[in-house]
Design a protein around this motif. Structure first.
Motif, PDB file in Angstrom:
ATOM      1  N   VAL A  43     -84.149  -6.717 -39.132  1.00  4.94           N
ATOM      2  CA  VAL A  43     -85.246  -7.469 -38.646  1.00  4.94           C
ATOM      3  C   VAL A  43     -85.965  -8.196 -39.870  1.00  4.94           C
ATOM      4  N   THR A 126     -98.893 -10.973 -51.328  1.00  5.86           N
ATOM      5  CA  THR A 126     -99.886 -11.404 -52.415  1.00  5.86           C
ATOM      6  C   THR A 126    -101.117 -12.106 -51.972  1.00  5.86           C
ATOM      7  N   PHE A 131     -96.963 -16.752 -53.652  1.00  5.70           N
ATOM      8  CA  PHE A 131     -96.072 -16.211 -54.166  1.00  5.70           C
ATOM      9  C   PHE A 131     -95.586 -15.121 -52.918  1.00  5.70           C
ATOM     10  N   LEU A 318     -85.522  -0.155 -57.268  1.00  5.94           N
ATOM     11  CA  LEU A 318     -85.165  -0.019 -55.898  1.00  5.94           C
ATOM     12  C   LEU A 318     -83.869   0.587 -55.959  1.00  5.94           C
TER      13      LEU A 318
HETATM   14  C1  FAD Z   1     -94.310 -13.712 -57.974  1.00 10.01           C
HETATM   15  C2  FAD Z   1     -93.614 -12.326 -58.097  1.00 10.01           C
HETATM   16  C3  FAD Z   1     -92.711 -12.174 -59.129  1.00 10.01           C
HETATM   17  C4  FAD Z   1     -91.928 -10.846 -59.197  1.00 10.01           C
HETATM   18  N1  FAD Z   1     -90.836 -10.767 -60.210  1.00 10.01           N
HETATM   19  C5  FAD Z   1     -90.195  -9.497 -60.531  1.00 10.01           C
HETATM   20  C6  FAD Z   1     -89.284  -9.318 -61.451  1.00 10.01           C
HETATM   21  O1  FAD Z   1     -89.225 -10.171 -62.022  1.00 10.01           O
HETATM   22  N2  FAD Z   1     -88.684  -8.152 -61.284  1.00 10.01           N
HETATM   23  C7  FAD Z   1     -88.935  -7.196 -60.548  1.00 10.01           C
HETATM   24  O2  FAD Z   1     -88.221  -6.131 -60.641  1.00 10.01           O
HETATM   25  N3  FAD Z   1     -89.857  -7.198 -59.617  1.00 10.01           N
HETATM   26  C8  FAD Z   1     -90.360  -8.650 -59.520  1.00 10.01           C
HETATM   27  N4  FAD Z   1     -91.603  -8.741 -58.548  1.00 10.01           N
HETATM   28  C9  FAD Z   1     -91.585  -7.475 -57.629  1.00 10.01           C
HETATM   29  C10 FAD Z   1     -90.428  -7.732 -56.568  1.00 10.01           C
HETATM   30  O3  FAD Z   1     -90.529  -9.012 -55.850  1.00 10.01           O
HETATM   31  C11 FAD Z   1     -90.834  -6.494 -55.465  1.00 10.01           C
HETATM   32  O4  FAD Z   1     -90.647  -5.370 -56.129  1.00 10.01           O
HETATM   33  C12 FAD Z   1     -89.769  -6.432 -54.516  1.00 10.01           C
HETATM   34  O5  FAD Z   1     -89.663  -8.065 -53.855  1.00 10.01           O
HETATM   35  C13 FAD Z   1     -89.803  -5.692 -53.391  1.00 10.01           C
HETATM   36  O6  FAD Z   1     -88.659  -5.720 -52.632  1.00 10.01           O
HETATM   37  P1  FAD Z   1     -89.043  -5.040 -51.124  1.00 10.01           P
HETATM   38  O7  FAD Z   1     -87.545  -5.313 -50.242  1.00 10.01           O
HETATM   39  O8  FAD Z   1     -89.469  -3.960 -51.234  1.00 10.01           O
HETATM   40  O9  FAD Z   1     -90.078  -5.907 -50.513  1.00 10.01           O
HETATM   41  P2  FAD Z   1     -90.556  -7.731 -50.240  1.00 10.01           P
HETATM   42  O10 FAD Z   1     -89.644  -8.415 -51.400  1.00 10.01           O
HETATM   43  O11 FAD Z   1     -91.909  -7.882 -50.225  1.00 10.01           O
HETATM   44  O12 FAD Z   1     -90.063  -8.158 -48.834  1.00 10.01           O
HETATM   45  C14 FAD Z   1     -90.286  -7.496 -47.840  1.00 10.01           C
HETATM   46  C15 FAD Z   1     -89.567  -8.276 -46.706  1.00 10.01           C
HETATM   47  O13 FAD Z   1     -90.038  -7.519 -45.248  1.00 10.01           O
HETATM   48  C16 FAD Z   1     -90.470  -8.567 -44.227  1.00 10.01           C
HETATM   49  N5  FAD Z   1     -91.582  -8.476 -43.584  1.00 10.01           N
HETATM   50  C17 FAD Z   1     -92.846  -8.149 -43.810  1.00 10.01           C
HETATM   51  N6  FAD Z   1     -93.413  -7.527 -42.912  1.00 10.01           N
HETATM   52  C18 FAD Z   1     -92.573  -7.483 -42.000  1.00 10.01           C
HETATM   53  C19 FAD Z   1     -92.441  -7.123 -40.504  1.00 10.01           C
HETATM   54  N7  FAD Z   1     -93.564  -6.584 -39.870  1.00 10.01           N
HETATM   55  N8  FAD Z   1     -91.235  -6.968 -39.735  1.00 10.01           N
HETATM   56  C20 FAD Z   1     -90.162  -7.222 -40.466  1.00 10.01           C
HETATM   57  N9  FAD Z   1     -90.214  -7.843 -41.585  1.00 10.01           N
HETATM   58  C21 FAD Z   1     -91.377  -8.182 -42.214  1.00 10.01           C
HETATM   59  C22 FAD Z   1     -90.892  -9.830 -45.541  1.00 10.01           C
HETATM   60  O14 FAD Z   1     -90.897 -11.026 -44.814  1.00 10.01           O
HETATM   61  C23 FAD Z   1     -89.880  -9.765 -46.491  1.00 10.01           C
HETATM   62  O15 FAD Z   1     -88.782 -10.359 -46.253  1.00 10.01           O
HETATM   63  C24 FAD Z   1     -92.180  -9.691 -58.188  1.00 10.01           C
HETATM   64  C25 FAD Z   1     -93.230 -10.263 -57.325  1.00 10.01           C
HETATM   65  C26 FAD Z   1     -93.765 -11.209 -57.037  1.00 10.01           C
HETATM   66  C27 FAD Z   1     -94.749 -11.318 -56.144  1.00 10.01           C
END
Ligand code: FAD
Length: 423
Positions: A43, A126, A131, A318
């Motif tokens: 989802v 953020t 971002f 991760l």
């Molecule tokens: C500008 C920026 C640059 C970065 N650069 C780096 C880097 O160079 N190297 C690095 O290691 N890390 C980097 N990071 C950190 C990295 O982006 C995160 O650690 C990573 O994205 C985490 O992945 P995630 O899947 O846990 O969460 P996220 O990437 O935050 O993804 C979460 C997903 O869940 C979805 N979602 C949210 N709420 C709901 C809901 N209620 N129901 C269903 N879906 C939902 C969102 O839309 C999104 O698609 C960066 C972060 C930012 C903001």
């Protein structure tokens, strides 16, 4: 015939990896049960993976990196799992742990999806809309358009927060507007814009050692950006169009700036998660070794990625954490389906080595990997070229890091959830 579903909420680094892992390594190993099939439902509010890593450059200008490139369709990456995989474009709005179902709001309806196992991978947002994909692509495009118009006229930019996002954004904006300094010059001759980075501590980039952080400061200075240390942003006014923003600092000073960008950290996307499962930061509280959400009080609920209490976040972490959550999910699910005692647990332990790569402008940067400092040219080669879009976006979508389950050391069962009430 009935179908039991592993539901995964969120489709970014964590959720995509979880879905591929479940399809490749969990479903094929489940014991056969007459009249029951298993599948995976993913989802996510957007049908595309949003490559947020590149946003510091896109924020400076879409001429440097077009926003279009940061959206890559999710469903084609699961073509191999036809009949075992469903994608739901929507947002989870609540979890019913006892009833083992989640409610999802799509564009047209409110759906209820039952789960046999649940993975929460909804990550973080953020404070700056630059971002995060807060609603949809069109809204982000409109946000960027307004921002770029204001940036074109700006002579001052203040960025709150000197972690990697703040530093990268300061570098990109300063270089785009002020240009690169001439050979051997220590700063641009006639900088168009004054970029000020506000750092709460006595050092930027907390993950990296002092000397690397100092190098980053020098590179920023070369582009016309300065750093204010030991200072916090207390508040920022919301100006009317064309007016300046008043940024109030912890030392009592107020900076009047054309543009303020809040890069002071992240907020977990967990508003749909029962409050009792959250820690004081709003992250999903879990067993820090097994990544089971024990606070749920029911079995087979896990958290992976930045939404989890176990991690300081980051895409690299991760690759350690996701196989742990998914192996324990598999163990618990096999025990549940077979009625036999569970196998051993897999444990998470963060890699303590200094690893972070931070481009500063389009051709330089600082960083370390596995405890070793990286030369600026290597930072450019790894990340500064295109923020890893070419190298990592498609492999992330395809779950390439999880093609194999990987070796791990079996650990005694801590809490496999079998003793908890199960349905
Ligand atoms: C500008 C920026 C640059 C970065 N650069 C780096 C880097 O160079 N190297 C690095 O290691 N890390 C980097 N990071 C950190 C990295 O982006 C995160 O650690 C990573 O994205 C985490 O992945 P995630 O899947 O846990 O969460 P996220 O990437 O935050 O993804 C979460 C997903 O869940 C979805 N979602 C949210 N709420 C709901 C809901 N209620 N129901 C269903 N879906 C939902 C969102 O839309 C999104 O698609 C960066 C972060 C930012 C903001």
């Amino acid at each position: 015939m009935s179908t039991e579903t592993i539901v995964i909420l969120g489709a970014s680094f964590a959720g995509l990896g979880a879905a591929h892992y479940a399809l490749r390594h969990v479903l094929p190993q489940l014991p056969k049960k007459d009249g029951v099939t298993y599948d995976v439902t993913l989802v996510n509010p957007s049908k595309d993976l949003f490559w947020r890593l590149a946003m510091p450059r896109v924020a400076a200008s879409t001429k440097l990196l077009p926003l279009d490139k940061c959206f890559i369709p999710i469903e084609p990456a699961f073509a191999y799992a036809k009949g075992r995989f469903n994608f739901v474009q929507g947002t989870a709005t609540s979890i019913d742990a006892e009833g083992r179902k989640v409610t999802v709001q799509t564009a047209t309806e409110e759906k209820t999806i039952s789960f046999i196992s649940l993975v929460i991978a909804t990550g973080v947002s953020t404070p700056s809309p630059l971002f995060t994909l807060t609603s949809d692509r069109a809204a982000l495009e409109a946000e960027l358009d307004t921002f770029h118009k204001a940036l074109g006229k700006a002579t001052s930019v203040v960025i709150g927060g000197a972690g990697p996002v703040g530093v990268e954004t300061a570098g990109e904006i300063a270089e785009f507007l002020n240009g690169k300094p001439g050979f051997l010059a220590s700063a641009p001759k006639n900088p168009k814009v004054k970029v000020t980075l506000i750092c709460a501590e006595s050092k930027m980039l907390p993950v990296l050692r002092e000397s690397i952080s100092k190098k980053a400061e020098k590179l920023l200075k070369n582009l016309g950006a300065t750093v204010r240390y030991d200072t916090k942003v207390v508040s920022a006014s919301t100006p009317s169009e064309g007016a300046k923003t008043a940024v109030q600092l912890s030392n009592g000073e107020t900076l009047e700036t054309d543009i303020y960008i809040d890069a002071t950290g992240t907020r977990p996307n967990t508003s749909f998660v029962p409050g009792a499962w959250l820690d004081t930061r709003g992250k999903v509280s879990c067993n820090p070794k097994t990544l089971r959400v024990e606070a749920a009080g029911v079995p087979r609920i896990y958290v992976a990625g930045d939404a989890g209490s176990y991690t300081r976040g980051g895409a690299m972490d991760l690759q350690i954490a996701l196989p742990v959550a998914m192996t324990n999910l598999k163990t618990d699910l096999i025990a549940h389906v077979s009625g036999k005692p569970p196998g051993p647990d897999r444990h998470y332990a963060a890699d303590p080595k200094e690893s972070q790569v931070v481009p500063i402008g389009t051709s330089k940067g600082v960083g370390a990997f596995g405890g070793n400092q990286l030369p600026s040219l290597m930072v450019w080669g790894i990340k500064g070229r295109d923020y890893m879009l070419g190298m990592l976006a498609q492999p992330t979508l395809n779950g390439d890091a999880y093609k194999k389950e990987g070796k791990w050391k079996p650990q005694p069962v801590v809490n496999n959830g079998v003793g908890l009430s199960s349905s």
